[in-house]
Design a protein around this motif. Structure first.
Motif, PDB file in Angstrom:
ATOM      1  N   ARG A   1     -22.167 -11.255  10.333  1.00 59.62           N
ATOM      2  CA  ARG A   1     -21.567 -12.480  10.074  1.00 59.62           C
ATOM      3  C   ARG A   1     -20.357 -12.219  11.145  1.00 59.62           C
ATOM      4  O   ARG A   1     -20.093 -13.428  11.885  1.00 59.62           O
ATOM      5  CB  ARG A   1     -21.017 -12.634   8.781  1.00 59.62           C
ATOM      6  CG  ARG A   1     -21.991 -13.413   7.994  1.00 59.62           C
ATOM      7  CD  ARG A   1     -21.504 -13.950   6.760  1.00 59.62           C
ATOM      8  NE  ARG A   1     -22.295 -14.806   5.987  1.00 59.62           N
ATOM      9  CZ  ARG A   1     -22.231 -15.097   4.951  1.00 59.62           C
ATOM     10  NH1 ARG A   1     -21.096 -15.299   4.335  1.00 59.62           N
ATOM     11  NH2 ARG A   1     -23.169 -16.162   4.515  1.00 59.62           N
ATOM     12  N   LEU A   2     -19.567 -11.148  11.249  1.00 56.70           N
ATOM     13  CA  LEU A   2     -18.696 -10.876  12.190  1.00 56.70           C
ATOM     14  C   LEU A   2     -19.168 -11.095  13.512  1.00 56.70           C
ATOM     15  O   LEU A   2     -18.432 -11.574  14.383  1.00 56.70           O
ATOM     16  CB  LEU A   2     -18.106  -9.772  12.010  1.00 56.70           C
ATOM     17  CG  LEU A   2     -17.052  -9.388  10.744  1.00 56.70           C
ATOM     18  CD1 LEU A   2     -16.847  -7.679  10.704  1.00 56.70           C
ATOM     19  CD2 LEU A   2     -15.908 -10.245  11.031  1.00 56.70           C
ATOM     20  N   ARG A   3     -20.416 -10.520  13.937  1.00 55.26           N
ATOM     21  CA  ARG A   3     -20.716 -10.412  15.307  1.00 55.26           C
ATOM     22  C   ARG A   3     -20.915 -12.013  15.671  1.00 55.26           C
ATOM     23  O   ARG A   3     -20.675 -12.206  16.731  1.00 55.26           O
ATOM     24  CB  ARG A   3     -22.047  -9.853  15.277  1.00 55.26           C
ATOM     25  CG  ARG A   3     -22.535  -9.645  16.634  1.00 55.26           C
ATOM     26  CD  ARG A   3     -24.149  -9.245  16.597  1.00 55.26           C
ATOM     27  NE  ARG A   3     -24.843 -10.056  15.872  1.00 55.26           N
ATOM     28  CZ  ARG A   3     -26.218  -9.907  15.329  1.00 55.26           C
ATOM     29  NH1 ARG A   3     -26.614  -8.867  15.790  1.00 55.26           N
ATOM     30  NH2 ARG A   3     -26.790 -10.698  14.633  1.00 55.26           N
ATOM     31  N   ASP A   4     -21.243 -12.857  14.814  1.00 56.14           N
ATOM     32  CA  ASP A   4     -21.538 -14.041  15.491  1.00 56.14           C
ATOM     33  C   ASP A   4     -20.277 -15.052  15.159  1.00 56.14           C
ATOM     34  O   ASP A   4     -20.376 -16.267  15.155  1.00 56.14           O
ATOM     35  CB  ASP A   4     -22.809 -14.768  14.569  1.00 56.14           C
ATOM     36  CG  ASP A   4     -23.893 -13.966  15.329  1.00 56.14           C
ATOM     37  OD1 ASP A   4     -24.005 -13.661  16.543  1.00 56.14           O
ATOM     38  OD2 ASP A   4     -24.856 -14.088  14.419  1.00 56.14           O
TER      39      ASP A   4
ATOM     40  N   ILE B   1     -10.770 -12.634  10.072  1.00 50.86           N
ATOM     41  CA  ILE B   1     -12.236 -11.859   9.521  1.00 50.86           C
ATOM     42  C   ILE B   1     -12.633 -12.426   8.262  1.00 50.86           C
ATOM     43  O   ILE B   1     -13.741 -12.572   8.014  1.00 50.86           O
ATOM     44  CB  ILE B   1     -11.511 -10.216   9.624  1.00 50.86           C
ATOM     45  CG1 ILE B   1     -11.113  -9.944  10.870  1.00 50.86           C
ATOM     46  CG2 ILE B   1     -12.485  -9.483   8.900  1.00 50.86           C
ATOM     47  CD1 ILE B   1     -10.565  -8.500  10.653  1.00 50.86           C
ATOM     48  N   LEU B   2     -11.653 -12.453   7.380  1.00 58.09           N
ATOM     49  CA  LEU B   2     -11.998 -12.956   5.954  1.00 58.09           C
ATOM     50  C   LEU B   2     -13.070 -14.239   6.045  1.00 58.09           C
ATOM     51  O   LEU B   2     -13.870 -14.407   5.417  1.00 58.09           O
ATOM     52  CB  LEU B   2     -10.856 -13.140   5.100  1.00 58.09           C
ATOM     53  CG  LEU B   2     -11.205 -13.088   3.644  1.00 58.09           C
ATOM     54  CD1 LEU B   2     -11.408 -11.749   3.328  1.00 58.09           C
ATOM     55  CD2 LEU B   2      -9.991 -13.578   2.773  1.00 58.09           C
ATOM     56  N   GLY B   3     -12.575 -15.292   6.837  1.00 54.61           N
ATOM     57  CA  GLY B   3     -13.036 -16.450   7.053  1.00 54.61           C
ATOM     58  C   GLY B   3     -14.789 -16.029   7.565  1.00 54.61           C
ATOM     59  O   GLY B   3     -15.561 -16.871   7.080  1.00 54.61           O
ATOM     60  N   ALA B   4     -14.646 -15.496   8.570  1.00 50.39           N
ATOM     61  CA  ALA B   4     -15.900 -15.147   9.060  1.00 50.39           C
ATOM     62  C   ALA B   4     -17.005 -14.430   8.295  1.00 50.39           C
ATOM     63  O   ALA B   4     -18.042 -14.753   8.265  1.00 50.39           O
ATOM     64  CB  ALA B   4     -15.510 -14.191  10.326  1.00 50.39           C
ATOM     65  N   VAL B   5     -16.446 -13.422   7.292  1.00 50.49           N
ATOM     66  CA  VAL B   5     -17.251 -12.828   6.374  1.00 50.49           C
ATOM     67  C   VAL B   5     -17.718 -13.832   5.430  1.00 50.49           C
ATOM     68  O   VAL B   5     -18.832 -13.889   4.819  1.00 50.49           O
ATOM     69  CB  VAL B   5     -16.636 -11.729   5.528  1.00 50.49           C
ATOM     70  CG1 VAL B   5     -17.341 -10.962   4.561  1.00 50.49           C
ATOM     71  CG2 VAL B   5     -16.459 -10.735   6.962  1.00 50.49           C
ATOM     72  N   LEU B   6     -16.842 -14.684   4.858  1.00 51.05           N
ATOM     73  CA  LEU B   6     -17.345 -15.683   3.601  1.00 51.05           C
ATOM     74  C   LEU B   6     -17.748 -17.054   4.052  1.00 51.05           C
ATOM     75  O   LEU B   6     -18.444 -17.622   3.388  1.00 51.05           O
ATOM     76  CB  LEU B   6     -15.981 -15.844   3.047  1.00 51.05           C
ATOM     77  CG  LEU B   6     -14.967 -14.715   2.258  1.00 51.05           C
ATOM     78  CD1 LEU B   6     -13.921 -14.975   1.503  1.00 51.05           C
ATOM     79  CD2 LEU B   6     -16.085 -13.791   1.281  1.00 51.05           C
TER      80      LEU B   6
END
Ligand code: ATP
Ligand code: MG
Lengths: 415, 262, 300
Positions: free
Chosen positions: A270-273, B117-122
């Protein structure tokens, strides 16, 4: 070079010369052994003979595959096309194949500890720890392009956090897992602040130095870390109220590791994209352009560094829990080198590649224990050979492709 | 009209070499200004000073965003300058070669978006919406520079002229009020240059973005610029409309040479 | 004061050895931008070759002076051969791939060489004969400086002078400088870049071998692992001085030698390496390109 041309007189002469060269080269170290105390010399001519024959035979495939490994400069477009059509990708795209693979993998993963001995389960758990470490370092090296040769330092921070916090305060594994991750991240930021201004290779040596400093401090500061003798009796993770046998707890740990691996895969992909992941990639590709496009270099690097460290920290806690004993000898530069090799061998940024190469690099030496003496020799040779014949890694990284629904003109695929 | 960008006595030394020498340059709203001069005159260096890649030896750079107070930007980091609203392209194309065309433009959106980061993960609502908007915004820019059919291609696989246009799209994605183009027509064929001419005018007219461009293609420069600024050996030697510059003897001598009479 | 002098000279000796190895790193880095991780192993192999040669010669009844010369000569020849082969096998095929591939290949070679010597010889420390002659008039000062230290410092000095002469005045030296500055340009101007790279590896290996023999006979024992530690230290020294810069490597080595010597002498010997790396980090914070490295703005 075709097969037929391989065995002309000329080629054989070349190979003979190579064999001779290697025999001369290895003569003193392989053929002679001196016992300096008793002043006797042992001559081992058979070693030399073996080197000669080995070099002669191996020089053929070496030249053959080198001729083949590098086809005349392919055009970029053709390369991209080849990339798209590469078998692995085609498989991956087919929904049926995907479904089957998922079902098969799930079945295998779930049944593994019940089909194999606990020895095998432990090895698999170790391999999974390296998968997590590889994926974590992949953020730093593969995505953000920061050469970190001291990744093991954060692994050590995680492992020692658990060991020491349990020793002194009796904290449980479940509490230590996030604490270890957090402390590792903190160390990542602490190291990152001063050194992230450095150019690539300067960063490499400083991180290497940092890794060594952490290990040396652990080795010498006896009051803090119990020095080289290490810390033992670290409890394995358990569930409150349930008493587990040794076997059961190693199976539990295995599943825990599976969960952590899946969690890592989810988060990293998820981070990568995401916006952050793209910034990392841009940073790797061109630092100056990246800044000129409005990306804060320092901050982006720091997040990569801290996140990478976080996963090393979690891996460390897991490692301490698995082995129940840790000492500084587990956190040498070799460990960093192995993790870095996992990333590079996997194909710098490709997650599937990293997972594959973690399994190869950890499981192969484990099963090579039969030739335990030659294990590291072979490991070194494999690294070199893999790089020479497949420098781009096992699986090339493929970028996320976007589909456009609800836009006026959908894009046509470019051949 | 106020000046979006103005430099006063801007000077940049490299060791003993004075690459930019006391330059006073001004770009006003909605203007297309060309910066010309022989090779090594210090044009790119001037760009690098303005965009924060180099720290000028002396002199000041002021930026005034439309409707804001003027701000001295000496010593700001490149990303801060971009966040203020100045975006640039590079003389030697600097795309992100192994990222797709769309991703290259999406990078430009970075400083105008906020997911963390948190948003990207969630993958929360905000992040998802922002991501969609980023994709849509970038795609529309690609349409504008006629690169939409290459969206998912790797940037390095594009033909040369297309790479130059991609750099422009990427810069536009940062929503600048002033766009700095460093030799955008270099390496383009006449047809591509004509399209570029059209593109630059459209950027100014439709998006209201002022443009400062370095260019050696005199036809293009004379065609589109409102004003031309001429440098030689780091110094400014003339400023004026294309008409004035064309007939300025100093410029003819220094730069245009025999060409301009032909 | 005597103690200070002792530490000072001890640091100088250490620094000299580091310099002999660091030059190999920095020259290779200057030309192909590669951290040659296996360079320390070349040094270790030089020391082993010398040990084996010296032992065999001693058993054959040679005197100490011929042993020193022959062992040194063989060590140099063999190190050069290893360095040359290393480059051909592990780096040359990777000349045009991404930057990390040769680094991994180098790490692989380093692991391989260590285990090669470990398996072919032994994992134990071997006593190394003291080949360096004793100088009698130094006897009364032995508590400050040993004659082997004098020998090391002088030899290093001679090697440095020869190297700078070679780089400044010979054809190959000029070709090396040209390649270091701009490889493509040098190639266009007719410099045989492959040859320059090979020669660089050979020269670097020769110096590492000299360093290996000197330090081994100074300390009196070796094992397969000495190359790794010395290699990392020497690389640290090269970075400290500004990697790619030859005077930088020498300066960095001396500074590192003194740092270690004084830190262990006045503070604590347990943390010798911690001081070395800590100092490196400290220097790099203030001078990101090392002591003599260029910090010029990158041309955009
Ligand atoms: N980072 C740097 N270090 C040292 N000198 C530099 C640097 N950047 C530019 N220069 C020098 O400054 C002078 C001006 O260079 P600049 O690139 O600004 O010229 P230019 O007008 O853009 O030329 P061109 O039309 O060829 O692009 C040149 O002499 C160049 O060599
Ligand atoms: Mg220019």
């Amino acid at each position: 070079m075709t097969m037929r041309k391989l065995f002309t007189l000329d080629e054989i002469k070349k190979s003979l010369l190579v064999a001779l060269w290697f025999m001369v080269l290895t003569f003193p170290i392989l053929a002679v052994r001196v016992n300096p105390i008793y002043k006797v010399v042992e001559w081992r001519w058979h070693n030399l003979l073996m080197v000669g024959i080995g070099a002669f035979l191996l020089s053929f495939p070496w030249r053959y595959f080198q001729g083949h490994g590098k086809p005349p400069e392919k055009s970029a477009a053709a390369e991209n096309q080849a990339l798209k059509n590469s078998k692995i990708l085609l498989w991956r795209r087919h929904p049926w194949v995907r479904l089957c693979a998922v079902v098969l993998a799930t079945g295998l993963v779930l049944s593994f500890p019940f089909l194999f001995s606990s020895y095998q389960v432990n090895i698999m758990t170790t391999a999974l720890i390296y998968v997590v470490l590889g994926l974590g370092l992949n953020i730093v090296v593969g995505l953000a392009g920061l050469l970190d040769l001291g990744y093991v330092a954060f692994y050590a921070v995680g492992a020692y956090s658990y060991a020491l916090l349990h020793l002194h305060f009796g904290l449980s594994f479940w509490l230590c897992l996030p604490i270890g991750a957090g402390l590792a991240a903190l160390f990542g930021i602490l190291l990152g602040f001063p050194v992230l201004r450095l150019r690539g290779d300067y960063l490499a040596i400083v991180t290497l130095g940092f890794g060594e400093i952490i290990r040396l401090v652990l080795e010498n500061w006896n009051e803090f870390s119990q020095g080289p003798s290490g810390i033992s009796n670290i409890p394995r993770p358990g569930l409150p109220g349930i008493e587990m046998s040794l076997n059961a707890s190693s199976i539990f740990l295995y599943f825990l590791m599976i969960a952590l691996t899946l969690f890592t895969i989810l988060v990293v992909s998820r981070l990568r994209d995401s916006r952050i992941g793209r910034a990392w990639l841009a940073l790797r590709e061109d630092e100056i352009a990246c800044q000129a496009m409005g990306i804060d270099k320092t901050r982006t690097k720091l997040t990569a560094f801290a996140l990478g460290a976080t996963w090393a920290g979690m891996g460390g806690v897991m490692f301490a829990a698995k082995t129940t004993f840790i000492n500084p000898a587990s956190f040498t530069f070799l460990e960093s080198a192995i993790i870095l090799s996992i990333v590079v061998l996997g194909g710098m940024g490709s997650m599937l590649g990293v997972i594959l190469s973690a399994f190869i690099l950890i499981l192969v030496p484990e099963y090579l224990r039969a030739f335990s003496e030659y294990r590291m020799l072979i490991f070194g040779a494999v690294l070199v050979i893999m790089m020479v014949f497949r420098p781009q890694g096992l699986i090339s990284n493929v970028r996320h492709r976007y589909r456009f629904e609800g836009l006026k003109t959908p894009p046509e695929e470019l051949g | 009209m106020t000046a979006l960008l103005s430099t006063t006595h801007l000077t940049m030394d490299f060791g003993g070499l004075r690459a930019v020498d006391e330059v006073n340059l001004e770009v006003r709203q909605q203007e297309i200004v060309a910066l010309i001069g022989p090779n090594g005159a210090g044009k790119t260096t001037l760009f690098n000073c303005i965009t924060g890649l180099y720290r000028p030896t002396s002199g000041d750079i002021f930026v005034q965003a439309p409707g804001a107070a003027p701000k001295r930007i000496n010593g700001l980091k490149p990303n801060q300058v971009t966040a203020l609203g100045l975006a640039r392209t590079f003389q030697n194309i600097r795309l992100f070669p192994h990222m797709t065309v769309l991703e290259n433009v999406m990078i430009g959106r970075h400083c105008r978006t906020t997911s963390n980061i948190l948003g990207a993960v969630l993958k929360d609502r905000h992040t998802r919406r922002e991501e969609q908007e980023t994709v849509a915004f970038s795609y529309r820019l690609l349409e504008k520079v006629h690169l939409d059919r290459y969206v998912n291609e790797l940037a390095r696989n594009l033909p040369y002229g297309a790479q130059r246009r991609l750099e422009i799209a990427r810069a536009l994605a940062t929503e600048p009020f002033l766009l700095l183009l460093d030799e955008p027509a270099a390496g383009m064929n006449p047809l591509e240059t004509r399209e570029l001419d059209d593109l630059i005018t459209r950027i100014r007219n439709e998006m209201g973005i002022a443009i400062l461009l370095i260019e050696h293609d005199m036809k293009l420069v004379m065609n589109i610029s409102d004003r031309i600024f001429v440098m030689e050996y780091g110094k400014e030697i003339a400023v004026g409309t294309p008409l004035e510059i064309r007939s300025n003897p100093r410029v003819i001598e220094a730069y245009l040479g025999a060409d301009s009479h032909a | 004061m005597d103690y200070f002098l002792e530490l000072f000279l001890g640091g100088l000796t250490r620094g000299s050895i580091y310099a002999l190895i660091a030059l190999g790193y920095t020259m290779v880095y200057g030309i192909i931008e590669l951290i040659n991780f296996a360079h320390g192993e070349i040094y270790m192999i030089g020391a082993f070759t010398a040990l084996i040669a010296a032992s065999v010669l001693a058993i054959m009844g040679f005197g100490p002076v011929p042993i020193l010369f022959l062992a040194m000569l063989l060590a140099i020849l063999y190190s050069c051969a290893y360095g040359y082969t290393l480059e051909k096998i592990a780096y040359k095929p990777l000349r045009h791939s991404n930057r990390l591939a040769p680094l991994i290949s180098a790490i692989g070679m380093s692991i391989f060489f260590q285990n090669y010597v470990l398996l072919a010889q032994t994992s134990d420390f071997l006593p190394f004969p003291s080949l360096l002659p004793e100088v009698p008039f130094l006897e009364p000062y032995a508590y400050i400086i040993r004659s082997s230290e004098i020998f090391i410092i002088l030899t290093t000095l001679v090697v440095m002078v020869l190297l700078s002469l070679l780089i400044r005045f010979t054809r190959i030296g000029k070709a090396m400088r040209a390649t270091a500055q701009d490889r493509t340009m040098a190639m266009l101007l007719g410099v045989d870049v492959n040859r320059v790279i090979s020669v660089t590896f050979v020269i670097g290996s020769a110096m590492a071998a000299i360093g290996g023999v000197l330090i081994a006979s100074h300390i009196g024992q070796i094992n397969f692992y000495i190359g790794f530690i010395a290699g990392i230290k020497a690389f640290t020294a090269a970075v400290l001085g500004g990697i790619g810069s030859i005077p930088g490597a020498v300066l960095g080595s001396l500074v590192l030698g003194w740092t270690e010597s004084f830190a262990t002498g006045y503070i604590s010997s347990d943390y010798e390496d911690v001081f070395a790396f800590g100092f490196l980090v400290l220097i790099l914070i203030f001078r990101p390109a090392g002591l003599l490295g260029k910090t010029a703005a990158q041309k955009v």
